[in-house]
Design an enzyme around this catalytic site. Sequence first.
Site, mmCIF file in Angstrom:
data_model
loop_
_atom_site.group_PDB
_atom_site.id
_atom_site.type_symbol
_atom_site.label_atom_id
_atom_site.label_comp_id
_atom_site.label_asym_id
_atom_site.label_seq_id
_atom_site.Cartn_x
_atom_site.Cartn_y
_atom_site.Cartn_z
ATOM 1 N N GLY A 42 -21.720 -41.031 43.318
ATOM 2 C CA GLY A 42 -21.411 -38.971 42.959
ATOM 3 C C GLY A 42 -22.556 -38.334 42.237
ATOM 4 C CE LYS A 43 -25.071 -40.329 37.508
ATOM 5 N NZ LYS A 43 -23.852 -39.700 36.459
ATOM 6 C CG ASN A 44 -27.128 -33.352 41.162
ATOM 7 O OD1 ASN A 44 -26.373 -33.839 40.750
ATOM 8 N ND2 ASN A 44 -27.381 -32.468 40.928
ATOM 9 C CE1 TYR B 167 -20.479 -45.104 40.014
ATOM 10 C CE2 TYR B 167 -19.634 -42.540 39.825
ATOM 11 C CZ TYR B 167 -19.259 -44.308 40.183
ATOM 12 O OH TYR B 167 -17.714 -44.182 40.703
#
Length: 368
Positions: A189-191, A187
Amino acid sequence: MVATHKIPFLDLRKQYHQLKDEVLKVTEEVFESNAFSGGPYVATFERAFADYCGTSHAMGVNNGTTALQLAMLALGVGPGDEVIIPANTFIATAWGASHVGATPVFVDCDPNTWEIDASKIAERITERTKVIAGVHLYGQPFDIAAVQAVAEQHNLRFIEDAAQAHGARYNGTRVGGFGEMACFSFYPGKNLGAYGEAGGITTNHRPYYDHVLSLRNHGSQTRYYHDEIGYNMRMDGLQGAILSIKLRYIDQWNARRQAIAARYQQEITNPGVRMQQQPGFAESVYHLFVVTVENRADFLRYLEENNIVAGLHYPVPCHLQKAYESLGYHKGDFPQAEYLAEHCVSLPMFAELTDEEVNQVIDVINRY
């Protein structure tokens, strides 16, 4: 000091500006080659991500929730089965079981690490239990050895929900290869985030790899021949290409997150702010930096007045969600998870935070 500008919880534009030339170049390549659904760019990313995680195989899918669902199907989980899941996690962990007709069975979290409490798993196991799903919550590995021991004792499979833990290490080894499978979300916004929806599964077991490849592609290994009822859950080529670019930067981004987290841990000295305990076996990549405070509404109002944007992960534990009210859980069943849900606050955490912004977050919190 009041922040001179609003400090966001997350700002994806800063990362994009660093990668813009590379991203636009590879986007044009994907468009010119018409490699939109699966294809060579996804395959390249899969090979690179498997190498990164130290696993034999990686399979790209369309999102992290799909990854959990397909992992359950590959393990043979279905109606009448039960899956052990921490009550303190994002709801998608539970969807993995529900989407295949199984029942999620929740377990409380450890009061200090906030991860699944391995000592409470055995009491939740029944003759219908098939899988234990541990979650590397907020980017910090759970106690894999403890969970694995319970699984082996009861002849159960276990998987890693690694949706928040790209690059995290357990006793020095990257997560992703400890369970039968590990499920990742990409997604945005993940790292390690796509520019859209995407997910993945890693495994060291060839049968699971082959089964997931078939399931994600209409139950087909040969075009137009369908061996079972399958799904259209492939990763698209554009996301595979972009993730390959970002994978080259993930370690430096994680290192920056770890440096910011170290400053929060060392320099936030307000006794009213409690932090997640870091066991020696766990090297977190700090997808989120979560704290607890007694009066959350007041704390959030104070941060807003001082131009700091915070988040909530997660304000309602899984067992108290309306979607699962038919399972008969009640407030008080899992007190640790419920306390976290009522008192958690996520501080700004992304690799592009400046030192000055980190200074201001620390100063504002210490003056609360």
